[in-house]
Design a protein around this motif. Structure first.
Motif, PDB file in Angstrom:
ATOM      1  N   CYS A  89      61.602  41.370  24.360  1.00  0.00           N
ATOM      2  CA  CYS A  89      61.528  40.020  23.769  1.00  0.00           C
ATOM      3  C   CYS A  89      60.994  40.102  22.343  1.00  0.00           C
ATOM      4  CB  CYS A  89      60.646  39.127  24.632  1.00  0.00           C
ATOM      5  SG  CYS A  89      60.355  37.483  23.927  1.00  0.00           S
ATOM      6  N   ARG A  90      59.963  40.885  22.126  1.00  0.00           N
ATOM      7  CA  ARG A  90      59.390  41.035  20.783  1.00  0.00           C
ATOM      8  C   ARG A  90      60.403  41.629  19.810  1.00  0.00           C
ATOM      9  NH1 ARG A  90      53.318  43.282  22.272  1.00  0.00           N
ATOM     10  NH2 ARG A  90      52.533  41.278  23.036  1.00  0.00           N
ATOM     11  N   LEU A  91      61.144  42.625  20.230  1.00  0.00           N
ATOM     12  CA  LEU A  91      62.170  43.220  19.370  1.00  0.00           C
ATOM     13  C   LEU A  91      63.253  42.198  19.028  1.00  0.00           C
ATOM     14  CD1 LEU A  91      62.529  46.773  20.943  1.00  0.00           C
ATOM     15  CD2 LEU A  91      61.685  46.212  18.662  1.00  0.00           C
ATOM     16  N   ARG A  92      63.678  41.433  20.038  1.00  0.00           N
ATOM     17  CA  ARG A  92      64.724  40.420  19.819  1.00  0.00           C
ATOM     18  C   ARG A  92      64.214  39.349  18.837  1.00  0.00           C
ATOM     19  NH1 ARG A  92      65.738  38.772  25.042  1.00  0.00           N
ATOM     20  NH2 ARG A  92      63.971  37.407  24.804  1.00  0.00           N
ATOM     21  N   GLU A  93      62.972  38.875  19.029  1.00  0.00           N
ATOM     22  CA  GLU A  93      62.408  37.843  18.148  1.00  0.00           C
ATOM     23  C   GLU A  93      62.197  38.381  16.727  1.00  0.00           C
ATOM     24  OE1 GLU A  93      61.782  34.520  18.663  1.00  0.00           O
ATOM     25  OE2 GLU A  93      62.834  34.843  20.557  1.00  0.00           O
ATOM     26  N   CYS A  94      61.828  39.642  16.607  1.00  0.00           N
ATOM     27  CA  CYS A  94      61.582  40.206  15.279  1.00  0.00           C
ATOM     28  C   CYS A  94      62.875  40.400  14.490  1.00  0.00           C
ATOM     29  CB  CYS A  94      60.833  41.533  15.398  1.00  0.00           C
ATOM     30  SG  CYS A  94      59.088  41.269  15.821  1.00  0.00           S
ATOM     31  N   ASN A  95      64.027  40.365  15.150  1.00  0.00           N
ATOM     32  CA  ASN A  95      65.306  40.447  14.443  1.00  0.00           C
ATOM     33  C   ASN A  95      65.666  39.113  13.783  1.00  0.00           C
ATOM     34  OD1 ASN A  95      65.828  43.157  14.867  1.00  0.00           O
ATOM     35  ND2 ASN A  95      66.752  42.778  16.877  1.00  0.00           N
ATOM     36  N   LYS A  96      64.947  38.040  14.139  1.00  0.00           N
ATOM     37  CA  LYS A  96      65.198  36.719  13.538  1.00  0.00           C
ATOM     38  C   LYS A  96      64.470  36.642  12.195  1.00  0.00           C
ATOM     39  CE  LYS A  96      65.594  34.401  17.995  1.00  0.00           C
ATOM     40  NZ  LYS A  96      64.991  33.408  18.884  1.00  0.00           N
ATOM     41  N   ALA A  97      65.124  36.051  11.218  1.00  0.00           N
ATOM     42  CA  ALA A  97      64.543  35.930   9.872  1.00  0.00           C
ATOM     43  C   ALA A  97      63.296  35.041   9.872  1.00  0.00           C
ATOM     44  CB  ALA A  97      65.572  35.381   8.906  1.00  0.00           C
ATOM     45  N   SER A  98      63.254  34.068  10.766  1.00  0.00           N
ATOM     46  CA  SER A  98      62.112  33.149  10.781  1.00  0.00           C
ATOM     47  C   SER A  98      60.818  33.840  11.218  1.00  0.00           C
ATOM     48  CB  SER A  98      62.404  31.970  11.718  1.00  0.00           C
ATOM     49  OG  SER A  98      62.619  32.446  13.038  1.00  0.00           O
ATOM     50  N   GLN A  99      60.925  34.981  11.874  1.00  0.00           N
ATOM     51  CA  GLN A  99      59.732  35.689  12.358  1.00  0.00           C
ATOM     52  C   GLN A  99      59.384  36.896  11.488  1.00  0.00           C
ATOM     53  OE1 GLN A  99      57.917  34.392  14.504  1.00  0.00           O
ATOM     54  NE2 GLN A  99      59.223  33.061  15.724  1.00  0.00           N
ATOM     55  N   ALA A 100      59.971  37.029  10.333  1.00  0.00           N
ATOM     56  CA  ALA A 100      59.786  38.221   9.497  1.00  0.00           C
ATOM     57  C   ALA A 100      58.333  38.446   9.105  1.00  0.00           C
ATOM     58  CB  ALA A 100      60.646  38.116   8.246  1.00  0.00           C
ATOM     59  N   SER A 101      57.562  37.402   8.945  1.00  0.00           N
ATOM     60  CA  SER A 101      56.174  37.582   8.499  1.00  0.00           C
ATOM     61  C   SER A 101      55.182  37.618   9.663  1.00  0.00           C
ATOM     62  CB  SER A 101      55.796  36.459   7.528  1.00  0.00           C
ATOM     63  OG  SER A 101      55.854  35.218   8.207  1.00  0.00           O
ATOM     64  N   ASP A 102      55.670  37.545  10.890  1.00  0.00           N
ATOM     65  CA  ASP A 102      54.783  37.596  12.053  1.00  0.00           C
ATOM     66  C   ASP A 102      54.096  38.971  12.101  1.00  0.00           C
ATOM     67  OD1 ASP A 102      54.319  36.036  14.799  1.00  0.00           O
ATOM     68  OD2 ASP A 102      54.373  38.209  15.193  1.00  0.00           O
ATOM     69  N   PRO A 103      52.805  39.025  12.400  1.00  0.00           N
ATOM     70  CA  PRO A 103      52.080  40.306  12.414  1.00  0.00           C
ATOM     71  C   PRO A 103      52.694  41.351  13.353  1.00  0.00           C
ATOM     72  CG  PRO A 103      50.547  38.471  12.593  1.00  0.00           C
ATOM     73  CD  PRO A 103      51.908  37.896  12.660  1.00  0.00           C
ATOM     74  N   ILE A 104      53.189  40.926  14.493  1.00  0.00           N
ATOM     75  CA  ILE A 104      53.808  41.882  15.420  1.00  0.00           C
ATOM     76  C   ILE A 104      55.055  42.487  14.784  1.00  0.00           C
ATOM     77  CG2 ILE A 104      55.026  42.083  17.632  1.00  0.00           C
ATOM     78  CD1 ILE A 104      52.998  40.099  18.773  1.00  0.00           C
ATOM     79  N   CYS A 105      55.857  41.630  14.140  1.00  0.00           N
ATOM     80  CA  CYS A 105      57.089  42.112  13.503  1.00  0.00           C
ATOM     81  C   CYS A 105      56.770  43.031  12.318  1.00  0.00           C
ATOM     82  CB  CYS A 105      57.945  40.939  13.051  1.00  0.00           C
ATOM     83  SG  CYS A 105      58.489  39.907  14.439  1.00  0.00           S
ATOM     84  N   VAL A 106      55.755  42.686  11.555  1.00  0.00           N
ATOM     85  CA  VAL A 106      55.347  43.534  10.435  1.00  0.00           C
ATOM     86  C   VAL A 106      54.928  44.897  10.974  1.00  0.00           C
ATOM     87  CG1 VAL A 106      53.597  43.824   8.621  1.00  0.00           C
ATOM     88  CG2 VAL A 106      54.704  41.595   8.950  1.00  0.00           C
ATOM     89  N   ASN A 107      54.187  44.888  12.082  1.00  0.00           N
ATOM     90  CA  ASN A 107      53.750  46.147  12.690  1.00  0.00           C
ATOM     91  C   ASN A 107      54.946  46.954  13.190  1.00  0.00           C
ATOM     92  OD1 ASN A 107      51.861  48.023  13.550  1.00  0.00           O
ATOM     93  ND2 ASN A 107      51.712  47.103  15.587  1.00  0.00           N
ATOM     94  N   PHE A 108      55.939  46.290  13.813  1.00  0.00           N
ATOM     95  CA  PHE A 108      57.147  46.996  14.264  1.00  0.00           C
ATOM     96  C   PHE A 108      57.872  47.652  13.087  1.00  0.00           C
ATOM     97  CE2 PHE A 108      57.802  44.425  18.381  1.00  0.00           C
ATOM     98  CZ  PHE A 108      57.292  45.448  19.154  1.00  0.00           C
ATOM     99  N   ARG A 109      58.037  46.927  11.992  1.00  0.00           N
ATOM    100  CA  ARG A 109      58.726  47.490  10.818  1.00  0.00           C
ATOM    101  C   ARG A 109      57.974  48.694  10.275  1.00  0.00           C
ATOM    102  NH1 ARG A 109      59.540  42.147   9.602  1.00  0.00           N
ATOM    103  NH2 ARG A 109      57.933  42.113   7.995  1.00  0.00           N
ATOM    104  N   ARG A 110      56.665  48.599  10.237  1.00  0.00           N
ATOM    105  CA  ARG A 110      55.851  49.704   9.747  1.00  0.00           C
ATOM    106  C   ARG A 110      56.029  50.934  10.659  1.00  0.00           C
ATOM    107  NH1 ARG A 110      50.533  47.388   9.231  1.00  0.00           N
ATOM    108  NH2 ARG A 110      51.420  46.278   7.475  1.00  0.00           N
ATOM    109  N   MET A 111      56.054  50.700  11.964  1.00  0.00           N
ATOM    110  CA  MET A 111      56.245  51.807  12.903  1.00  0.00           C
ATOM    111  C   MET A 111      57.631  52.431  12.724  1.00  0.00           C
ATOM    112  SD  MET A 111      54.272  50.372  16.362  1.00  0.00           S
ATOM    113  CE  MET A 111      55.711  50.554  17.287  1.00  0.00           C
ATOM    114  N   GLU A 112      58.660  51.594  12.510  1.00  0.00           N
ATOM    115  CA  GLU A 112      60.015  52.110  12.275  1.00  0.00           C
ATOM    116  C   GLU A 112      60.072  52.944  11.008  1.00  0.00           C
ATOM    117  OE1 GLU A 112      63.247  49.353  12.277  1.00  0.00           O
ATOM    118  OE2 GLU A 112      62.663  48.540  14.221  1.00  0.00           O
ATOM    119  N   GLU A 113      59.446  52.454   9.952  1.00  0.00           N
ATOM    120  CA  GLU A 113      59.430  53.194   8.690  1.00  0.00           C
ATOM    121  C   GLU A 113      58.725  54.540   8.865  1.00  0.00           C
ATOM    122  OE1 GLU A 113      57.624  50.563   5.868  1.00  0.00           O
ATOM    123  OE2 GLU A 113      59.327  49.176   5.897  1.00  0.00           O
ATOM    124  N   ASN A 114      57.627  54.545   9.593  1.00  0.00           N
ATOM    125  CA  ASN A 114      56.920  55.802   9.849  1.00  0.00           C
ATOM    126  C   ASN A 114      57.795  56.766  10.657  1.00  0.00           C
ATOM    127  OD1 ASN A 114      54.663  54.982   8.469  1.00  0.00           O
ATOM    128  ND2 ASN A 114      53.542  54.332  10.299  1.00  0.00           N
TER     129      ASN A 114
END
Length: 122
Positions: A89-114
């Motif tokens: 659910c978190r991955l699906r929600e983080c793919n939405k543009a409206s949730q781009a600044s959510d802390p969980i989504c920011v953390n997911f992007r950081r983990m992907e970049e790492n």
């Protein structure tokens, strides 16, 4: 002596009449003052009624409703069930543009970049 007594009696009578006139004048003046005071009170009361009628009715402002809590990814996905369903659910929600600044989504992007950076160095 009789003449003196007559004159004293006449002066006493004049004094009593004068005092009586003064009391009568004072009572009349006091009555006029009371009437004037009553007239002023009535005028003031009528002005207050007119002013109250002329003023617009003030409606108190509606109470401020608290804003609905923002729908964060955590709130949306908390009822998803087990750990795996919540993460999907978190991955699906983080793919939405409206949730781009959510802390969980920011953390997911950081983990992907790492992860990408680690894969490129291998």
């Amino acid at each position: 002596m009789i003449e003196q007594n007559k004159q004293r009696a006449r002066l006493n009578q004049q004094r009593l009449e004068r005092e009586k006139r003064e009391r009568l004048l004072a009572a009349q003046e006091q009555a006029r003052a009371a009437q004037e005071l009553e007239r002023r009170r009535e005028e003031q009361a009528s002005r207050q009624v007119i002013n109250a009628a002329a003023q617009p009715v003030r409606v108190p402002p509606a109470p401020i409703q608290p804003a609905a809590p923002a729908l964060t990814v955590a709130r949306i996905c908390d009822q998803a069930g087990n750990f795996f369903a919540r993460e999907v659910c978190r991955l699906r929600e983080c793919n939405k543009a409206s949730q781009a600044s959510d802390p969980i989504c920011v953390n997911f992007r950081r983990m992907e970049e790492n992860n990408r950076a680690l894969q490129q160095t291998e």
